[in-house]
Design a protein around this motif. Structure first.
Motif, PDB file in Angstrom:
ATOM      1  N   VAL A  37       0.854  -1.182   0.000  1.00 27.43           N
ATOM      2  CA  VAL A  37       0.000   0.000   0.000  1.00 27.43           C
ATOM      3  C   VAL A  37       0.889   1.232   0.000  1.00 27.43           C
ATOM      4  N   SER A  38       0.601   2.144  -0.895  1.00 20.80           N
ATOM      5  CA  SER A  38       1.409   3.351  -1.019  1.00 20.80           C
ATOM      6  C   SER A  38       0.581   4.554  -0.598  1.00 20.80           C
ATOM      7  N   SER A  39       1.234   5.490   0.061  1.00 23.43           N
ATOM      8  CA  SER A  39       0.531   6.703   0.471  1.00 23.43           C
ATOM      9  C   SER A  39       0.606   7.780  -0.606  1.00 23.43           C
ATOM     10  N   LYS A  40       1.340   7.508  -1.695  1.00 25.89           N
ATOM     11  CA  LYS A  40       1.437   8.471  -2.781  1.00 25.89           C
ATOM     12  C   LYS A  40       0.128   8.523  -3.549  1.00 25.89           C
ATOM     13  N   ALA A  41      -0.184   9.720  -4.029  1.00 27.19           N
ATOM     14  CA  ALA A  41      -1.372   9.873  -4.856  1.00 27.19           C
ATOM     15  C   ALA A  41      -1.083   9.290  -6.239  1.00 27.19           C
ATOM     16  N   PRO A  42      -2.057   8.638  -6.836  1.00 29.27           N
ATOM     17  CA  PRO A  42      -1.812   8.076  -8.170  1.00 29.27           C
ATOM     18  C   PRO A  42      -1.601   9.183  -9.194  1.00 29.27           C
ATOM     19  N   THR A  43      -0.664   8.949 -10.091  1.00 29.88           N
ATOM     20  CA  THR A  43      -0.379   9.950 -11.118  1.00 29.88           C
ATOM     21  C   THR A  43      -1.252   9.693 -12.333  1.00 29.88           C
TER      22      THR A  43
END
Length: 55
Positions: A37-43
């Protein structure tokens, strides 16, 4: 008709599914890695419309 007699075939099917679900499936699932799980916003990719040469 012997194929309608569920006595031997039901037991074989039951043992097969128990073997699969209790022994084989956990071993296979241990090799699979799930996505972290990534906390980055999807590009969102920057797409451009295709220009057709004949229009």
């Amino acid at each position: 008709m012997p194929q309608l007699n569920p006595n031997p075939w039901f037991f074989i099917m039951l043992i097969s599914w128990m073997t699969y679900s209790m022994i084989i499936q956990p071993k296979i699932l241990s090799f699979l890695s799930t996505n972290q799980v990534s906390s980055k916003a999807p590009t969102i990719p920057n797409t451009k419309p295709w220009t057709w040469p004949w229009t």
